[in-house]
Design an enzyme around this catalytic site. Structure first.
Site, mmCIF file in Angstrom:
data_model
loop_
_atom_site.group_PDB
_atom_site.id
_atom_site.type_symbol
_atom_site.label_atom_id
_atom_site.label_comp_id
_atom_site.label_asym_id
_atom_site.label_seq_id
_atom_site.Cartn_x
_atom_site.Cartn_y
_atom_site.Cartn_z
ATOM 1 N N CYS A 45 79.771 3.587 47.423
ATOM 2 C CA CYS A 45 78.746 4.643 47.379
ATOM 3 C C CYS A 45 78.284 4.890 45.943
ATOM 4 C CB CYS A 45 79.302 5.944 47.955
ATOM 5 S SG CYS A 45 79.842 5.812 49.655
HETATM 6 C C1 BEZ Z 1 83.081 3.178 49.471
HETATM 7 O O1 BEZ Z 1 82.030 3.722 49.214
HETATM 8 O O2 BEZ Z 1 83.592 2.381 48.703
HETATM 9 C C2 BEZ Z 1 83.787 3.465 50.768
HETATM 10 C C3 BEZ Z 1 83.648 4.690 51.376
HETATM 11 C C4 BEZ Z 1 84.318 4.948 52.555
HETATM 12 C C5 BEZ Z 1 85.094 3.957 53.128
HETATM 13 C C6 BEZ Z 1 85.187 2.716 52.519
HETATM 14 C C7 BEZ Z 1 84.533 2.452 51.337
#
Ligand code: BEZ
Length: 212
Positions: free
Chosen positions: A45
């Protein structure tokens, strides 16, 4: 209930990092991209929000407002945005909805319980100036989105809203386009007096009308 193509995008009022927003009013006459991410302070994210911030001028050029969402509260977004600015080299320059009660997430069916029953998936909604949903895409949490593809689709949506054409596989702005299947040859003569190439009676191509 799932939000489908052609539906009116559900309206809502929600707190964001840029103050409270009433969604339809905030959109005004613009196009919109509403996208969710699973959680603050997560790696994928972080890169996504940094990338969208970097290419925001491309959305602006197309008269598109972007707005993000996660089920974390606004004060968490604000703190996380400091990390995004530091690590991605650009401040987050669009509003992020805080949705700890999942009000907007539920309205847009952004929580897919068989994937994760508390976090939003990576949803993307493109909304037209008529407030209708033009595109929905859902990615899993583990895969960062390709926001250049979102821009490419917006180019196609904006072109096909203006001309009775469709865009072929992997089309990008400036490539040849296809005359819409519902357009007869007689109508096409009026619409495209410059002519076209008939590959098959149902496959007629021509240079992109607003570039020729
Ligand atoms: C991420 O943004 O890296 C992420 C967020 C939730 C679950 C897995 C990855």
């Amino acid at each position: 209930m799932a939000v489908r193509l052609g539906d009116t995008a559900p309206d809502f009022t929600a707190p964001t990092t840029q103050g409270e927003i009433s969604f339809h009013e905030w959109l005004g006459d613009s196009w919109g991209v509403l996208f969710s991410h699973p959680k603050d302070f997560t790696p994928v994210c972080t890169t996504e929000l940094g990338y969208v911030a970097k290419i925001k001028p491309e959305f602006d050029k197309r008269n598109v407002k972007v707005i993000g969402l996660s089920v974390d509260p606004v004060d968490s977004h604000v703190t996380w945005e400091e990390d995004i600015a530091e690590t991605q080299g650009t401040p987050v320059n669009f509003p992020m909805i805080g949705d700890p009660e999942r009000t907007v997430a539920d309205l847009y069916d952004m929580i897919h319980p068989n994937a994760n029953d508390t976090l939003t998936v990576r949803s993307v909604f493109v909304i037209g100036p008529d407030k209708k949903v033009k595109l929905t895409i859902t990615y899993p949490a583990s895969t960062g989105r390709n926001f250049d593809e979102i821009l490419r689709v917006i180019d196609s949506l904006q072109l096909t809203a203006q001309y009775k054409v469709a865009t072929p596989a992997n089309w990008t702005d400036g490539d040849d386009v296809i005359i819409g299947a519902a357009v007869t040859d007689d109508e096409a003569k009026q619409l495209f007096p410059q002519g076209w190439t008939t590959v098959k009676p149902y496959l007629r191509t021509l240079p992109q009308p607003n570039k020729a």
